[in-house]
Design a protein around this motif. Sequence first.
Motif, short mmCIF file in Angstrom:
data_model
loop_
_atom_site.label_atom_id
_atom_site.label_comp_id
_atom_site.label_asym_id
_atom_site.label_seq_id
_atom_site.Cartn_x
_atom_site.Cartn_y
_atom_site.Cartn_z
N UNK A 88 -7.01 5.11 -2.88
CA UNK A 88 -7.12 6.46 -3.44
C UNK A 88 -6.56 6.53 -4.85
N UNK A 89 -5.44 5.85 -5.08
CA UNK A 89 -4.85 5.83 -6.42
C UNK A 89 -5.80 5.16 -7.40
N UNK B 138 2.36 2.46 -3.14
CA UNK B 138 1.47 2.89 -2.06
C UNK B 138 2.05 2.44 -0.73
N UNK B 139 1.89 3.27 0.28
CA UNK B 139 2.43 2.97 1.60
C UNK B 139 1.44 2.24 2.50
N UNK B 140 0.15 2.32 2.17
CA UNK B 140 -0.86 1.61 2.94
C UNK B 140 -2.08 1.39 2.06
N UNK B 141 -3.07 0.63 2.58
CA UNK B 141 -4.24 0.27 1.78
C UNK B 141 -5.08 1.48 1.41
N UNK C 158 1.73 -0.91 -6.46
CA UNK C 158 2.52 -1.84 -5.65
C UNK C 158 2.43 -1.46 -4.19
N UNK C 159 1.75 -2.29 -3.41
CA UNK C 159 1.67 -2.06 -1.97
C UNK C 159 2.74 -2.82 -1.23
#
Length: 344
Positions: A116-117, A108-111, A72-73
């Motif tokens: 990376x995940x 996630x905090x950014x793209x 979830x971004x």
Amino acid sequence: MAAQKTKVTIFDVAKASGVSSSAVSYALNGKPGVSDTTRAKVLQVARELGWKPNGAAQSLAQAKTRRIGLVLGYDPQLLAVEPYMMSLISGLGAELEEKDYSLLVRMSMDSDDEDSIIEDWVATSNVDAMLLLNLEIGDPRIELMKQNPQMPVLAVADASLTAGLPTLASDDAAAVGLAVRHLYDLGHRNIARVAGPEELGHSYIRDAAFSEVTAELGVRYRCLHTDYTPAAGADATKRLLSVNPAPTAIIYDNDVMALAAEGVAAVGGVKVPQELSIMSWDDSFMCEAAHPGITALNRDIVESGRIAASLMLKLIDGEEVDVVEEPPYELRVRESTGPAPQRD
């Protein structure tokens, strides 16, 4: 005297190589995703450090985890108030639980963090399939997944954005027609829209459809893009109402912005719907509970979640999935839309 570390891990190799652990995993397991130069460097470092494959870990990686991955971004503040994502997760979780699968959700905090995940999940096989949401135009996740066809993936987006990946799509263009024609039939000829982020693929699809339908009907149309939050929706509403002539109806791309707009109208002494009609793209309990109740485009998001889960399970079982359409939108007319005001 401290005990010496005898086992070399991929994290040791990654640190010595100056690359990520997922890149090391790609290189050591012969998977695509790294350049030949990086692969050669990693293999050389692994030999020098005396790295040996973990047989138990390899066997585990080849087994099914019975997990579906979702990154979830989202802005956490938006996620806390917007019902859409919780409804989708409810449908996903219910369907997966019936098949003894679980949903692994990461924030996630950014793209870059999201990429990376996903790379880690592909490299380690930590999930059996992945769900992609909120695709952007030219989204790099699409190419990443096409380079790793061994990982089943389902994209929730318009098929024009997914480059042939298995897709669960909604007919947003038809929904635009429902919304605009409802307002047109009420006499509105000057409408506006408060949309989500411009880079999102579904914003692009909706932008094009709104422009086409309003041009066809001869309706004046203006659009402001926001970040979906209530504060941004309220600010956009104030700006639109400051224009002369102000729109007689505004469509909001989510329910929380539409609800915030009713607050702005109330504080500013603008009567809804006598002076301003308000509509929400997504329906929710908030649209029903609001006063006046908010007219909204309704779709069964919980059912969409169930459909997405069942499609991913088919992909895990080796079945082919092309493009599947979500149940169609329906217009739920409530008290927030009414005849266009007569203005001089």
